[in-house]
Design a protein around this motif. Structure first.
Motif, PDB file in Angstrom:
ATOM      1  N   ASP A 242       3.519  -2.316  -9.973  1.00  0.00           N
ATOM      2  CA  ASP A 242       2.711  -1.577  -9.008  1.00  0.00           C
ATOM      3  C   ASP A 242       2.835  -2.248  -7.645  1.00  0.00           C
ATOM      4  O   ASP A 242       2.793  -3.484  -7.539  1.00  0.00           O
ATOM      5  N   VAL A 243       2.995  -1.455  -6.580  1.00  0.00           N
ATOM      6  CA  VAL A 243       3.099  -1.954  -5.205  1.00  0.00           C
ATOM      7  C   VAL A 243       2.101  -1.173  -4.355  1.00  0.00           C
ATOM      8  O   VAL A 243       1.965   0.049  -4.513  1.00  0.00           O
ATOM      9  N   TYR A 244       1.408  -1.847  -3.421  1.00  0.00           N
ATOM     10  CA  TYR A 244       0.363  -1.176  -2.658  1.00  0.00           C
ATOM     11  C   TYR A 244       0.255  -1.754  -1.251  1.00  0.00           C
ATOM     12  O   TYR A 244       0.554  -2.922  -0.993  1.00  0.00           O
ATOM     13  N   LEU A 245      -0.141  -0.880  -0.324  1.00  0.00           N
ATOM     14  CA  LEU A 245      -0.321  -1.251   1.076  1.00  0.00           C
ATOM     15  C   LEU A 245      -1.547  -0.521   1.615  1.00  0.00           C
ATOM     16  O   LEU A 245      -1.709   0.685   1.401  1.00  0.00           O
ATOM     17  N   LEU A 246      -2.403  -1.253   2.309  1.00  0.00           N
ATOM     18  CA  LEU A 246      -3.549  -0.668   2.998  1.00  0.00           C
ATOM     19  C   LEU A 246      -3.597  -1.272   4.393  1.00  0.00           C
ATOM     20  O   LEU A 246      -3.612  -2.491   4.554  1.00  0.00           O
ATOM     21  N   GLN A 269      -4.759  -5.639   7.189  1.00  0.00           N
ATOM     22  CA  GLN A 269      -3.681  -5.112   6.353  1.00  0.00           C
ATOM     23  C   GLN A 269      -3.583  -5.922   5.066  1.00  0.00           C
ATOM     24  O   GLN A 269      -3.758  -7.144   5.068  1.00  0.00           O
ATOM     25  N   VAL A 270      -3.311  -5.205   3.975  1.00  0.00           N
ATOM     26  CA  VAL A 270      -3.099  -5.819   2.662  1.00  0.00           C
ATOM     27  C   VAL A 270      -1.803  -5.267   2.089  1.00  0.00           C
ATOM     28  O   VAL A 270      -1.616  -4.049   2.042  1.00  0.00           O
ATOM     29  N   LEU A 271      -0.931  -6.149   1.663  1.00  0.00           N
ATOM     30  CA  LEU A 271       0.308  -5.757   1.007  1.00  0.00           C
ATOM     31  C   LEU A 271       0.423  -6.572  -0.272  1.00  0.00           C
ATOM     32  O   LEU A 271       0.324  -7.804  -0.242  1.00  0.00           O
ATOM     33  N   GLY A 272       0.608  -5.903  -1.398  1.00  0.00           N
ATOM     34  CA  GLY A 272       0.649  -6.636  -2.656  1.00  0.00           C
ATOM     35  C   GLY A 272       1.438  -5.934  -3.732  1.00  0.00           C
ATOM     36  O   GLY A 272       1.810  -4.757  -3.610  1.00  0.00           O
ATOM     37  N   THR A 273       1.699  -6.668  -4.795  1.00  0.00           N
ATOM     38  CA  THR A 273       2.391  -6.116  -5.953  1.00  0.00           C
ATOM     39  C   THR A 273       1.858  -6.781  -7.213  1.00  0.00           C
ATOM     40  O   THR A 273       1.495  -7.969  -7.194  1.00  0.00           O
ATOM     41  N   THR A 274       1.789  -6.009  -8.288  1.00  0.00           N
ATOM     42  CA  THR A 274       1.345  -6.511  -9.583  1.00  0.00           C
ATOM     43  C   THR A 274       2.354  -6.113 -10.642  1.00  0.00           C
ATOM     44  O   THR A 274       2.729  -4.942 -10.736  1.00  0.00           O
ATOM     45  N   ALA A 275       2.802  -7.093 -11.403  1.00  0.00           N
ATOM     46  CA  ALA A 275       3.691  -6.847 -12.532  1.00  0.00           C
ATOM     47  C   ALA A 275       2.970  -7.237 -13.807  1.00  0.00           C
ATOM     48  O   ALA A 275       2.366  -8.319 -13.883  1.00  0.00           O
TER      49      ALA A 275
END
Length: 626
Positions: A242-246, A269-275
């Motif tokens: 999952d990849v997300y940006l706010l 700003q938030v940029l993240g990824t979850t595996a």
């Protein structure tokens, strides 16, 4: 919520897959992940879940509006829309709450707080509020609790959503999102623009200084532009990504001075990824990496001549985080979690800090046991910080079921808050020798299901707690710098209940609070600022075919704005009304009246709050939209 039929195997599901689930707030058994960092349908902690349907039913216009009046929560606002909003959780300080967006920590490393007023509510799918200390799982700041925000996920068929709002004082809002992805994939993209002419934020007086000690009788407008992107793919049941940006950009006018400015431009700003991987059936491995930004620029624009903006100050925060978490299911009654968190903060801007970066490594473990009528949670964490060395926190909670519908619980936990960069290094103010603020809390809880028969449902929750906080950081005039000089003892009672009968739904929250200043000196025994001792919220809604209508009542007792308890903030009562009509299955119109009685409420000394306000919204959203 009291059923014990949840299989422990569900606890080994991925954080990502549960966070993405459509779990309505109207359910008595919402699955939460924030309380233990694993999926739970029956948390021992005090938890509130607000999903997208609840946000839209309340017609909330901001995150502070949504949180106001929930059990244990007080919101103090310095003016109208877009002005500073401080959230106090269980009477602790406003910087004693940890805030996450999709698992990534946000907020300013200099000021130490999260700008809740700038978080775009149109891009939020779900909010989880966990009350009580959680440093043993999350580290610094989680003294009062944790608030986690999940953005829209998408998935399934292609679904659009569009809404247009207008209201008092030139308020306007346009929001649009599109989501889809099918069975294995999910994606969502959304954007919104919010603006308002605002109110005169400060009822101050002539003074050369900043804050509400100035006199600028003008409207203070606000504009917010936000973007949200999210996408992911399930390669199999054992591998998901999952990849997300706010992102949020804001322009806020306020009443200030040429020394501190009266106009700010900010970015979050938030940029993240979850595996999420499941190498073996009982073992789930979760890796999360993210970066958050918090940037603030202050300018001065002459309110009399309208002269061009003059730059005054700037503060920047960049934070990188990485988390590795292992969830191990043992049999059908035990779950062990082992993990580590790494965080690096970097600050910049116009202020010359003697140190502009630091890192923190936290190692934690947790045990959850489901032993017949007894539930058990134990957790322990050690944080090794570049500035203040090591700090260990722990918690223990036990719950026992008294029959099928009632449970009693008892918990104890310690927590801490690391000093901010301003506390440590701000010129002529900070002290690099500060220790973390630290706390210990004890809580007794009683929860249950109301026996209302087949045509109705209901639940209730009662929590009694005491929190003691030591080494609170405050300015020490003798040392001309901040120091660990304050102490506090907070006692509280929280009662909440939800009842649904036929077309009716009611939610009630009562908070009784005794936030006592225990510091030596003339303020000893006084109330901590901006925390009313009594607050109550009641929501009543009814659904009739295409029509829906509701009302909210929020009552707050008196409080004080200063440690000396000289500046009194009177109690007040707010009444809001809302209604909606479904023109079609996808198209509806909503109307809302805020502060129906035109109450002159004040939650921060000398700061004004909006009077009676009207809003109208037209939205298009197919039933399957996320």
């Amino acid at each position: 919520m009291m059923k014990h039929s949840l299989m422990l195997a569900a606890c080994s599901l991925s954080l990502a897959s549960v966070a993405f689930a459509e779990e309505p707030v109207t359910s008595l058994e919402p699955v939460v992940v924030t309380a233990t960092r694993t999926p739970q349908a029956d948390s021992l902690a005090s938890v509130t879940v607000i999903d997208r349907a609840e946000i839209e039913r309340r017609q909330a216009r901001s995150v502070p509006d949504l949180l106001q009046g929930l059990a244990g929560i007080t919101v103090s606002r310095s003016g109208g829309a877009g002005q500073g909003a401080s959230v106090f959780l269980r009477g602790t300080n406003s910087d004693h709450v940890l805030v996450l967006v999709d698992g990534v920590k946000i907020g300013s490393s200099t000021a130490g707080q999260t700008p809740f007023e700038n978080l775009p509510i149109d891009q939020i799918d779900r909010i989880e509020i966990v009350r009580g200390p959680r440093s043993s799982l999350y580290g610094s700041e989680a003294i009062g609790g944790v608030i986690q925000i999940f953005t829209r996920r998408g998935g399934g068929a292609l679904t659009p959503r569009v809404s247009v709002s207008a209201g008092s004082r030139g308020a306007a809002d346009v929001a649009a999102s599109l989501g889809g992805g099918g069975e294995q994939a999910w994606w969502s993209a959304g954007a919104n623009l919010t603006s308002t002419d605002g109110i005169n934020a400060c009822d101050g007086r002539a003074s050369p200084f900043a804050g509400c000690g100035v006199e600028q009788p003008d409207r203070d407008g606000y504009r917010n532009t936000s973007l949200s992107l999210r996408g992911g793919y399930a390669f199999s049941d054992a591998a998901k990504l999952d990849v997300y940006l706010l992102r949020s950009e804001n322009r806020t006018e306020f009443d200030g001075s040429e020394y501190a400015g009266n106009l700010s431009r900010a970015e979050q700003q938030v940029l993240g990824t979850t595996a999420v991987l499941q190498p073996l059936e009982p073992w789930t491995l979760r890796l999360t990496a993210g970066r958050s930004w918090d940037k603030y620029r202050a300018y001065f624009e002459d309110p009399d001549t309208g002269a061009d903006e003059t730059f005054v100050d700037s503060f920047d925060t960049e934070r990188d985080t990485f988390s590795l978490q292992n969830d191990l299911t043992i049999g059908t009654a035990h779950l062990v979690t082992l993990g580590l968190d790494y965080q690096e903060d970097r600050v910049g801007g116009s202020v010359d800090y003697s140190e502009d970066s630091r890192d923190n490594l936290g190692v934690f473990g947790q045990y959850q046991g489901y032993l017949g009528a007894t539930d058990l949670e134990l957790s322990l964490r050690h944080d090794d910080n570049q500035q203040f060395d090591g700090h260990t926190t722990g918690s223990a909670a036990i719950g026992y079921r008294i029959g099928p519908d009632t449970r009693v619980s008892l918990s104890y936990g310690t927590a801490f808050k690391a000093p901010t960069f301003n506390d440590l290094y701000y010129p002529s103010y900070g002290s690099p020798d500060l220790d973390p603020e630290q706390s210990e809390s004890l809580e007794l809880g009683l929860t249950g299901i109301l026996p209302l028969g087949a045509s109705a449902s209901g639940s209730w929750d009662v929590r009694l707690y005491e929190t003691r906080i030591d080494d609170l950081i405050a300015y020490d005039a003798a040392a001309s710098a901040v120091a660990n000089v304050q102490e506090a003892r907070i006692r509280g009672l929280e009662v909440s209940s939800t009842v649904r009968y036929a077309d009716w739904s009611t939610q009630a929250n009562l908070t009784l609070l005794d936030p006592e200043n225990r510091s030596e000196g003339p303020s000893q025994g006084n109330l901590l600022p901006r925390r009313p001792q009594q607050s109550f919220r009641l929501d009543i809604d009814r659904q009739l075919a295409r029509w829906a209508a509701g009302a909210s009542l929020y009552v707050a007792g008196r409080s004080f704005d200063d440690l000396a308890n000289d500046d009194r903030l009177d109690g007040y009562a707010l009444v809001d009304l809302r209604a909606e009509y479904a023109l079609t299955q996808a198209l509806k119109i909503q109307a809302r009246v805020e502060n129906l009685l035109d109450e002159d409420d004040e939650t921060a000394y000398l700061y004004n709050r909006p009077g009676r306000s009207f809003y109208l919204t037209l939205s298009y959203q197919p039933a399957s939209a996320n």
